[in-house]
Design a protein around this motif. Structure first.
Motif, PDB file in Angstrom:
ATOM      1  N   ARG A  31      10.150   8.415  -0.865  1.00 47.61           N
ATOM      2  CA  ARG A  31       9.516   7.797  -0.705  1.00 47.61           C
ATOM      3  C   ARG A  31       9.588   6.450  -0.971  1.00 47.61           C
ATOM      4  NH1 ARG A  31       6.293  12.280  -3.080  1.00 47.61           N
ATOM      5  NH2 ARG A  31       5.777  10.698  -5.229  1.00 47.61           N
ATOM      6  N   LEU A  32       9.410   6.345  -1.934  1.00 54.66           N
ATOM      7  CA  LEU A  32      10.395   4.189  -2.390  1.00 54.66           C
ATOM      8  C   LEU A  32      11.022   4.183  -1.343  1.00 54.66           C
ATOM      9  CD1 LEU A  32      10.401   4.624  -6.444  1.00 54.66           C
ATOM     10  CD2 LEU A  32       8.610   3.734  -4.930  1.00 54.66           C
ATOM     11  N   GLN A  33      11.851   4.614  -1.667  1.00 51.82           N
ATOM     12  CA  GLN A  33      12.893   4.049  -0.821  1.00 51.82           C
ATOM     13  C   GLN A  33      12.384   3.431   0.935  1.00 51.82           C
ATOM     14  OE1 GLN A  33      15.594   7.250  -0.783  1.00 51.82           O
ATOM     15  NE2 GLN A  33      17.590   5.330  -2.451  1.00 51.82           N
ATOM     16  N   ALA A  34      11.274   4.826   1.402  1.00 53.91           N
ATOM     17  CA  ALA A  34      10.832   4.651   3.091  1.00 53.91           C
ATOM     18  C   ALA A  34      10.063   3.399   2.885  1.00 53.91           C
ATOM     19  CB  ALA A  34      10.927   5.444   3.692  1.00 53.91           C
ATOM     20  N   ALA A  35       9.095   3.640   2.122  1.00 53.54           N
ATOM     21  CA  ALA A  35       7.887   2.162   2.155  1.00 53.54           C
ATOM     22  C   ALA A  35       8.954   1.167   1.513  1.00 53.54           C
ATOM     23  CB  ALA A  35       7.148   2.728   0.565  1.00 53.54           C
ATOM     24  N   ALA A  36      10.341   0.897   0.714  1.00 52.63           N
ATOM     25  CA  ALA A  36      10.388  -0.586   0.439  1.00 52.63           C
ATOM     26  C   ALA A  36      11.001  -1.070   1.809  1.00 52.63           C
ATOM     27  CB  ALA A  36      11.163  -0.347  -0.579  1.00 52.63           C
TER      28      ALA A  36
ATOM     29  N   LYS B 137       0.502  -1.225   0.432  1.00 51.15           N
ATOM     30  CA  LYS B 137      -0.273   0.297  -0.322  1.00 51.15           C
ATOM     31  C   LYS B 137       0.790   0.936   0.198  1.00 51.15           C
ATOM     32  CE  LYS B 137      -3.979   2.386   2.605  1.00 51.15           C
ATOM     33  NZ  LYS B 137      -3.283   3.152   2.986  1.00 51.15           N
ATOM     34  N   ALA B 138       1.386   1.289   0.652  1.00 50.77           N
ATOM     35  CA  ALA B 138       2.871   2.281   0.715  1.00 50.77           C
ATOM     36  C   ALA B 138       3.603   2.441  -0.728  1.00 50.77           C
ATOM     37  CB  ALA B 138       3.401   2.569   2.171  1.00 50.77           C
ATOM     38  N   LEU B 139       3.745   1.326  -1.073  1.00 48.46           N
ATOM     39  CA  LEU B 139       4.654   1.481  -2.569  1.00 48.46           C
ATOM     40  C   LEU B 139       3.719   2.179  -3.604  1.00 48.46           C
ATOM     41  CD1 LEU B 139       6.281  -1.666  -2.165  1.00 48.46           C
ATOM     42  CD2 LEU B 139       7.646   0.573  -2.270  1.00 48.46           C
ATOM     43  N   ALA B 140       2.311   1.637  -3.517  1.00 50.62           N
ATOM     44  CA  ALA B 140       1.794   1.960  -4.758  1.00 50.62           C
ATOM     45  C   ALA B 140       1.252   3.802  -4.348  1.00 50.62           C
ATOM     46  CB  ALA B 140       0.174   1.786  -4.467  1.00 50.62           C
ATOM     47  N   GLU B 141       1.456   4.434  -2.767  1.00 53.29           N
ATOM     48  CA  GLU B 141       1.264   5.801  -2.361  1.00 53.29           C
ATOM     49  C   GLU B 141       2.624   6.486  -3.243  1.00 53.29           C
ATOM     50  OE1 GLU B 141       0.488   5.120   1.435  1.00 53.29           O
ATOM     51  OE2 GLU B 141      -2.337   5.096   1.083  1.00 53.29           O
ATOM     52  N   ALA B 142       3.329   5.854  -2.426  1.00 58.41           N
ATOM     53  CA  ALA B 142       4.349   6.661  -3.332  1.00 58.41           C
ATOM     54  C   ALA B 142       5.054   6.888  -4.730  1.00 58.41           C
ATOM     55  CB  ALA B 142       6.149   5.550  -2.966  1.00 58.41           C
ATOM     56  N   LEU B 143       3.790   6.226  -5.550  1.00 51.39           N
ATOM     57  CA  LEU B 143       4.375   6.619  -7.389  1.00 51.39           C
ATOM     58  C   LEU B 143       2.531   7.287  -7.292  1.00 51.39           C
ATOM     59  CD1 LEU B 143       4.594   2.876  -8.630  1.00 51.39           C
ATOM     60  CD2 LEU B 143       6.501   4.792  -7.876  1.00 51.39           C
ATOM     61  N   GLN B 144       1.920   7.272  -6.489  1.00 50.41           N
ATOM     62  CA  GLN B 144       0.497   8.696  -6.901  1.00 50.41           C
ATOM     63  C   GLN B 144       0.942   9.538  -7.285  1.00 50.41           C
ATOM     64  OE1 GLN B 144      -2.168   8.211  -4.344  1.00 50.41           O
ATOM     65  NE2 GLN B 144      -3.180   5.783  -3.809  1.00 50.41           N
TER      66      GLN B 144
ATOM     67  N   LEU C  75      19.214 -11.202   1.560  1.00 49.50           N
ATOM     68  CA  LEU C  75      18.336 -10.605   0.668  1.00 49.50           C
ATOM     69  C   LEU C  75      16.700 -10.951   1.512  1.00 49.50           C
ATOM     70  CD1 LEU C  75      20.168 -12.688  -2.012  1.00 49.50           C
ATOM     71  CD2 LEU C  75      20.034 -10.380  -1.797  1.00 49.50           C
ATOM     72  N   THR C  76      16.945 -10.376   1.802  1.00 48.74           N
ATOM     73  CA  THR C  76      15.109 -10.622   3.022  1.00 48.74           C
ATOM     74  C   THR C  76      14.785  -9.902   2.564  1.00 48.74           C
ATOM     75  OG1 THR C  76      16.301  -9.872   5.107  1.00 48.74           O
ATOM     76  CG2 THR C  76      16.264 -12.052   5.043  1.00 48.74           C
ATOM     77  N   ARG C  77      14.947  -8.624   1.815  1.00 50.24           N
ATOM     78  CA  ARG C  77      14.607  -7.890   1.107  1.00 50.24           C
ATOM     79  C   ARG C  77      15.306  -6.877   0.289  1.00 50.24           C
ATOM     80  NH1 ARG C  77      10.286  -5.080   3.124  1.00 50.24           N
ATOM     81  NH2 ARG C  77       9.608  -7.151   3.247  1.00 50.24           N
ATOM     82  N   THR C  78      14.832  -6.447  -0.630  1.00 48.09           N
ATOM     83  CA  THR C  78      15.557  -6.083  -1.863  1.00 48.09           C
ATOM     84  C   THR C  78      14.779  -4.703  -2.506  1.00 48.09           C
ATOM     85  OG1 THR C  78      14.923  -7.527  -3.290  1.00 48.09           O
ATOM     86  CG2 THR C  78      16.593  -8.020  -2.128  1.00 48.09           C
ATOM     87  N   LEU C  79      15.757  -3.858  -3.658  1.00 48.41           N
ATOM     88  CA  LEU C  79      14.827  -2.613  -3.389  1.00 48.41           C
ATOM     89  C   LEU C  79      15.373  -2.338  -5.451  1.00 48.41           C
ATOM     90  CD1 LEU C  79      13.421  -0.724  -4.030  1.00 48.41           C
ATOM     91  CD2 LEU C  79      14.511   1.009  -2.560  1.00 48.41           C
TER      92      LEU C  79
END
Length: 394
Positions: A386-391, A56-63, A362-366
């Motif tokens: 926004r993308l970095q924070a959401a990821a 949800k946060a990632l999608a919002e970051a792209l709005q 590699l438990t989280r990648t961006l």
């Protein structure tokens, strides 16, 4: 000469806090817990599965794209939980055609991670000694004014070399010079002409000059072109079928791509897609896709490209005599408030902001590509932040 309107961002630990768009309260602190299935006393605690990224946060970051800060964005987030990818904006302001997830882009200084991996491969083969002075491999490059500079010091930005020649700030005369050619040899010659900036190992100063020299070292030791070494040693083994370097001074991005737009110091927004980046070479001339950079990240961190003993160099920050250090061999260490550590590299070329980041396990990648209108600006682009924070929000 630096533009009065822009400053190049030095990616050190202090700057990175801003760069990730995070504060001490941006991510929830998590209590330390045993790994799944860990025995505690006489009982075993079964922990819930990784919920994956906050989609949800990632999608919002792209709005809201395109906007004044960016015309398009591509992002891929992965790890042990659910993978997520998204795109937003337009690939051309004139046609308003929508962004394409497979679009190619200028990957900027994420190229340095490829260069570091090539050097570490040569070290694993015994062809390069990381503790040996670069003067051993390139005896005519530096003058006697320079103390011995080890290959490892080049990898970790602790060489003490001064910045080399440039064609000017990208938001000013650099734009007017965008079709000129400045060779790596000319870049390094200007650095050498100025003499040392500091003693080797004295302090860490992020820049491009060390990796231009490393590109020369790769060519000298391998007897092959840097670009071909990257192809056969990195791109093909990692399955990076859409990653390449321009043919010499070719200013174009071949294949499907987004237009890149740059805000100039005089207030004009110009199309900066066509640009001769040959002076960036082993520093920042790579063209790639988010899918390819994600494949690179996984192959690299899993030890498929660089053997584990040499891969440790990418997860080791050097000690320096003055100041602090956060850069390793090609990557940068950033501790999150919840105790996780992210290893990352960002890159920027006019119209294009790129980043790769992951926890070591590699438990989280961006991976992202944002068509920033001020990719070389002093402040972090809001969409990138926004993308970095959401990821990494959970």
């Amino acid at each position: 000469m630096n533009s009065p309107h822009r400053k190049r961002t030095c990616l050190l630990a202090v700057a990175l806090l801003t760069g990730l768009g995070l504060t001490a309260t941006a991510l929830p602190a998590q209590a330390a817990a045993p790994a799944p299935g860990t025995s505690t006393g006489t009982s075993t605690i079964a922990l819930p599965a990784d919920p994956g990224p906050d989609t949800k946060a990632l999608a919002e970051a792209l709005q809201g794209l395109p906007d004044a800060n960016a015309t398009a964005a591509l992002v891929r987030v992965g790890g042990t939980g659910r993978d997520w990818h998204g795109s937003a904006g337009v690939r051309d302001l004139h046609t308003q055609a929508p962004a394409r997830e497979e679009a190619r882009f200028r990957a900027g200084s994420t190229t340095k991670v490829v260069t570091a991996a090539l050097v570490l491969q040569l070290a694993a083969e015994g062809r390069v000694d990381l503790d040996a002075p670069v003067q051993r491999y390139l005896p005519d490059l530096l003058t006697p004014a320079f103390d011995p500079i080890s290959v490892r010091q080049l990898l970790t930005f602790t060489s003490g070399l001064r910045p080399g020649a440039s064609l000017g700030p990208e938001d000013a005369e650099g734009y007017e010079n965008r079709f000129r050619t400045l060779t790596p040899e000319e870049v390094v010659a200007e650095s050498v002409r100025q003499g040392p900036d500091a003693a080797p190992g004295e302090r860490q100063r992020y820049g491009n000059i060390e990796y231009t020299v490393l590109g020369m070292l790769i060519e000298k030791v391998s007897g092959d072109a840097y670009e071909h070494q990257a192809l056969v040693r990195i791109f093909r083994p990692a399955g990076m079928r859409h990653t390449s370097f321009p043919d010499g001074p070719d200013p174009r991005i071949h294949g499907p791509h987004h237009r890149g737009y740059q805000l100039l110091a005089d207030g004009r927004l110009v199309d900066a897609t066509e640009w001769n980046m040959s002076d960036r070479w082993a520093v920042g001339n790579m063209i790639s896709t988010t899918g390819d950079l994600e494949r690179f990240l996984y192959a690299l961190f899993r030890g498929r490209l660089v053997p584990k003993p040499q891969l440790k160099e990418m997860f080791t920050v050097p000690e320096v005599r003055t100041g602090e250090a956060s850069m390793s061999a090609g990557l940068q260490r950033y501790p999150l408030p919840d105790k996780r550590v992210v290893w990352l590299k960002t890159g920027s070329r006019p119209g294009y902001s790129t980043g790769i980041a992951a926890t070591e396990d590699l438990t989280r990648t961006l991976v992202y590509s944002v068509n920033s209108t001020d990719a070389k600006g002093e402040q972090v682009n809001p969409v990138v932040g926004r993308l970095q924070a959401a990821a990494f929000s959970r």
